[in-house]
Write a protein that holds these residues in place. Sequence first.
Motif, PDB file in Angstrom:
ATOM      1  N   ASP A   4       4.714   6.618  17.133  1.00 30.64           N
ATOM      2  CA  ASP A   4       3.994   5.917  18.191  1.00 30.64           C
ATOM      3  C   ASP A   4       4.879   4.815  18.755  1.00 30.64           C
ATOM      4  OD1 ASP A   4       1.731   7.448  17.764  1.00 30.64           O
ATOM      5  OD2 ASP A   4       0.857   6.021  16.370  1.00 30.64           O
ATOM      6  N   HIS A   5       4.739   4.577  20.041  1.00 33.99           N
ATOM      7  CA  HIS A   5       5.454   3.449  20.639  1.00 33.99           C
ATOM      8  C   HIS A   5       4.763   2.167  20.180  1.00 33.99           C
ATOM      9  CE1 HIS A   5       8.025   5.953  23.039  1.00 33.99           C
ATOM     10  NE2 HIS A   5       6.984   6.569  23.577  1.00 33.99           N
ATOM     11  N   VAL A   6       5.565   1.200  19.798  1.00 37.37           N
ATOM     12  CA  VAL A   6       5.049  -0.067  19.280  1.00 37.37           C
ATOM     13  C   VAL A   6       5.539  -1.186  20.191  1.00 37.37           C
ATOM     14  CG1 VAL A   6       5.055  -1.612  17.292  1.00 37.37           C
ATOM     15  CG2 VAL A   6       5.100   0.852  16.934  1.00 37.37           C
ATOM     16  N   GLU A  43       2.978   3.198  28.715  1.00 39.15           N
ATOM     17  CA  GLU A  43       2.374   2.406  27.632  1.00 39.15           C
ATOM     18  C   GLU A  43       2.850   0.956  27.643  1.00 39.15           C
ATOM     19  OE1 GLU A  43       2.999   4.506  23.929  1.00 39.15           O
ATOM     20  OE2 GLU A  43       2.284   6.365  24.846  1.00 39.15           O
ATOM     21  N   SER A  44       4.049   0.708  28.159  1.00 43.21           N
ATOM     22  CA  SER A  44       4.579  -0.658  28.213  1.00 43.21           C
ATOM     23  C   SER A  44       3.837  -1.511  29.229  1.00 43.21           C
ATOM     24  CB  SER A  44       6.067  -0.643  28.574  1.00 43.21           C
ATOM     25  OG  SER A  44       6.250  -0.307  29.944  1.00 43.21           O
ATOM     26  N   GLY A 161       6.382  -7.656  13.300  1.00 48.30           N
ATOM     27  CA  GLY A 161       4.936  -7.517  13.309  1.00 48.30           C
ATOM     28  C   GLY A 161       4.418  -7.353  11.897  1.00 48.30           C
ATOM     29  N   MET A 162       3.243  -7.879  11.639  1.00 49.19           N
ATOM     30  CA  MET A 162       2.675  -7.757  10.294  1.00 49.19           C
ATOM     31  C   MET A 162       2.375  -6.309   9.958  1.00 49.19           C
ATOM     32  SD  MET A 162       2.755 -10.382   8.474  1.00 49.19           S
ATOM     33  CE  MET A 162       1.690  -9.894   7.133  1.00 49.19           C
ATOM     34  N   GLU A 163       1.788  -5.568  10.887  1.00 44.41           N
ATOM     35  CA  GLU A 163       1.422  -4.178  10.588  1.00 44.41           C
ATOM     36  C   GLU A 163       2.652  -3.302  10.408  1.00 44.41           C
ATOM     37  OE1 GLU A 163      -1.442  -2.458  13.201  1.00 44.41           O
ATOM     38  OE2 GLU A 163      -2.812  -4.143  12.977  1.00 44.41           O
ATOM     39  N   SER A 164       3.668  -3.517  11.232  1.00 48.16           N
ATOM     40  CA  SER A 164       4.834  -2.638  11.166  1.00 48.16           C
ATOM     41  C   SER A 164       5.799  -3.010  10.044  1.00 48.16           C
ATOM     42  CB  SER A 164       5.562  -2.627  12.509  1.00 48.16           C
ATOM     43  OG  SER A 164       5.867  -3.935  12.916  1.00 48.16           O
ATOM     44  N   CYS A 165       5.993  -4.272   9.759  1.00 51.12           N
ATOM     45  CA  CYS A 165       6.979  -4.667   8.744  1.00 51.12           C
ATOM     46  C   CYS A 165       6.457  -5.681   7.730  1.00 51.12           C
ATOM     47  CB  CYS A 165       8.227  -5.231   9.415  1.00 51.12           C
ATOM     48  SG  CYS A 165       9.225  -3.976  10.227  1.00 51.12           S
TER      49      CYS A 165
END
Length: 187
Positions: A4-6, A43-44, A161-165
Amino acid sequence: MNTDHVFVCGHPALDFAATLRARRTVRFEMFATPERLEAWYVESGLVDSVTPARPSDVERAKSVREAVYELITARRLGEPFGDRALDVLNKAARKPSAAPQLTSAGRRTDATPEEALSAVARQAVELLSGPDVPLLKECGNPECTRVYIDRSRGARRQWCGMESCGNKIKAAAYRARKRGAPATAAR
């Protein structure tokens, strides 16, 4: 790896540069197909729609992305910009950008892949010449190479990011502490 694009970096140019993930390890390419590139542009939020991209548009986007990453890294480390990266970015920024239009439903921006890439390049120029440069940080996760804008109180943010890393690093540290903790004696 998550495909997914983040968008956690705080700026479109930083999120664009982060589409090649884990640069120091497994290198995961988010722009694997023209459709993935088109999806990122929409999405951006830079454009509302983009005409179908070709493989050459993907290669051009990757070239600009690598120039943006190189320039962001140089700026973050206080090093001079590379001439080749400057040329690539400035060439893309000089191209016409998509013009927003007013419709009965509101504002809408339709773009070609070249116009969308120009918008990203212009965003990068603004970032790299603007007041947020001192706030640029690289994620504290050793496997992550995202650069983000740290607007946290006291500039104490450690992860993109908290969710990603952040959660991954905190969970790994917790597991390591639990493994290293002495066993309690049974009574």
